[in-house]
Motif scaffolding. Structure first.
Motif, mmCIF file in Angstrom:
data_model
loop_
_atom_site.group_PDB
_atom_site.id
_atom_site.type_symbol
_atom_site.label_atom_id
_atom_site.label_comp_id
_atom_site.label_asym_id
_atom_site.label_seq_id
_atom_site.Cartn_x
_atom_site.Cartn_y
_atom_site.Cartn_z
ATOM 1 N N PRO A 8 -13.238 -4.274 -15.351
ATOM 2 C CA PRO A 8 -12.205 -3.774 -14.444
ATOM 3 C C PRO A 8 -11.634 -2.447 -14.936
ATOM 4 N N VAL A 9 -11.283 -1.604 -14.003
ATOM 5 C CA VAL A 9 -10.733 -0.307 -14.341
ATOM 6 C C VAL A 9 -9.212 -0.412 -14.330
ATOM 7 N N ALA A 10 -8.589 -0.011 -15.402
ATOM 8 C CA ALA A 10 -7.134 -0.046 -15.488
ATOM 9 C C ALA A 10 -6.542 1.115 -14.691
ATOM 10 N N ILE A 11 -5.549 0.799 -13.851
ATOM 11 C CA ILE A 11 -4.866 1.828 -13.078
ATOM 12 C C ILE A 11 -3.536 2.101 -13.769
ATOM 13 N N PRO A 12 -3.302 3.332 -14.184
ATOM 14 C CA PRO A 12 -2.043 3.642 -14.865
ATOM 15 C C PRO A 12 -0.849 3.431 -13.938
ATOM 16 N N VAL A 13 0.249 2.952 -14.490
ATOM 17 C CA VAL A 13 1.460 2.708 -13.718
ATOM 18 C C VAL A 13 1.961 4.005 -13.085
ATOM 19 N N ARG A 14 1.749 5.100 -13.756
ATOM 20 C CA ARG A 14 2.193 6.398 -13.243
ATOM 21 C C ARG A 14 1.504 6.742 -11.915
ATOM 22 N N GLN A 15 0.284 6.308 -11.722
ATOM 23 C CA GLN A 15 -0.420 6.550 -10.463
ATOM 24 C C GLN A 15 -0.081 5.485 -9.417
ATOM 25 N N LEU A 16 0.285 4.301 -9.849
ATOM 26 C CA LEU A 16 0.567 3.207 -8.940
ATOM 27 C C LEU A 16 2.000 3.226 -8.421
ATOM 28 N N ALA A 17 2.922 3.760 -9.198
ATOM 29 C CA ALA A 17 4.344 3.731 -8.851
ATOM 30 C C ALA A 17 4.673 4.392 -7.508
ATOM 31 N N PRO A 18 4.150 5.572 -7.179
ATOM 32 C CA PRO A 18 4.497 6.160 -5.871
ATOM 33 C C PRO A 18 4.038 5.293 -4.696
ATOM 34 N N TRP A 19 2.875 4.671 -4.821
ATOM 35 C CA TRP A 19 2.381 3.812 -3.746
ATOM 36 C C TRP A 19 3.211 2.540 -3.645
ATOM 37 N N ALA A 20 3.623 2.000 -4.773
ATOM 38 C CA ALA A 20 4.473 0.808 -4.753
ATOM 39 C C ALA A 20 5.830 1.124 -4.141
ATOM 40 N N LEU A 21 6.388 2.282 -4.459
ATOM 41 C CA LEU A 21 7.658 2.700 -3.878
ATOM 42 C C LEU A 21 7.521 2.918 -2.371
ATOM 43 N N PHE A 22 6.439 3.541 -1.939
ATOM 44 C CA PHE A 22 6.193 3.741 -0.512
ATOM 45 C C PHE A 22 6.066 2.408 0.220
ATOM 46 N N ALA A 23 5.330 1.463 -0.357
ATOM 47 C CA ALA A 23 5.157 0.149 0.265
ATOM 48 C C ALA A 23 6.491 -0.592 0.353
ATOM 49 N N ALA A 24 7.312 -0.502 -0.685
ATOM 50 C CA ALA A 24 8.617 -1.156 -0.674
ATOM 51 C C ALA A 24 9.530 -0.533 0.381
ATOM 52 N N LEU A 25 9.531 0.783 0.475
ATOM 53 C CA LEU A 25 10.342 1.464 1.480
ATOM 54 C C LEU A 25 9.881 1.104 2.891
ATOM 55 N N LEU A 26 8.591 1.065 3.103
ATOM 56 C CA LEU A 26 8.048 0.692 4.399
ATOM 57 C C LEU A 26 8.422 -0.748 4.752
ATOM 58 N N ALA A 27 8.381 -1.643 3.783
ATOM 59 C CA ALA A 27 8.761 -3.041 4.015
ATOM 60 C C ALA A 27 10.235 -3.159 4.384
ATOM 61 N N VAL A 28 11.079 -2.373 3.738
ATOM 62 C CA VAL A 28 12.516 -2.399 4.058
ATOM 63 C C VAL A 28 12.756 -1.872 5.466
ATOM 64 N N VAL A 29 12.095 -0.798 5.848
ATOM 65 C CA VAL A 29 12.265 -0.231 7.190
ATOM 66 C C VAL A 29 11.775 -1.218 8.256
ATOM 67 N N VAL A 30 10.627 -1.820 8.038
ATOM 68 C CA VAL A 30 10.106 -2.793 8.997
ATOM 69 C C VAL A 30 11.031 -3.999 9.089
ATOM 70 N N THR A 31 11.513 -4.488 7.953
ATOM 71 C CA THR A 31 12.431 -5.627 7.969
ATOM 72 C C THR A 31 13.720 -5.274 8.698
ATOM 73 N N TYR A 32 14.209 -4.050 8.524
ATOM 74 C CA TYR A 32 15.408 -3.632 9.240
ATOM 75 C C TYR A 32 15.182 -3.668 10.751
ATOM 76 N N PHE A 33 14.099 -3.049 11.202
ATOM 77 C CA PHE A 33 13.871 -2.983 12.639
ATOM 78 C C PHE A 33 13.589 -4.350 13.241
ATOM 79 N N VAL A 34 12.933 -5.222 12.499
ATOM 80 C CA VAL A 34 12.667 -6.559 13.022
ATOM 81 C C VAL A 34 13.918 -7.419 12.960
ATOM 82 N N GLY A 35 14.697 -7.303 11.894
ATOM 83 C CA GLY A 35 15.806 -8.213 11.696
ATOM 84 C C GLY A 35 17.166 -7.751 12.131
#
Length: 71
Positions: A14-41
């Motif tokens: 397996p290829v290790a993915i550095p946290v520094r490369q993963l963090a922006p995508w994780a932040l984007f996914a979390a922000l998108l989840a919050v926005v979707v939850t807001y509009f749905v809820g």
């Protein structure tokens, strides 16, 4: 004639993915989840950002699926 070993399987490490490369995508996914939850809820409630019932009608079934009351 050479004989091949049919049980030999190449090992794939397996290829290790550095946290520094993963963090922006994780932040984007979390922000998108919050926005979707807001509009749905919460949209069309006390904290409505958009007027009218269009957003409510688009996410109506999702509200019930996620357990948000809407009427």
């Amino acid at each position: 004639m050479s004989q091949l070993n049919p049980t030999a399987v190449p090992q794939v490490a397996p290829v290790a993915i550095p946290v520094r490369q993963l963090a922006p995508w994780a932040l984007f996914a979390a922000l998108l989840a919050v926005v979707v939850t807001y509009f749905v809820g919460a949209e069309q409630g006390a904290f409505s950002l958009l007027s009218g019932t269009d957003v409510h009608e688009w996410v109506h079934d999702g509200r019930h699926l996620l357990g948000f009351p809407c009427h």
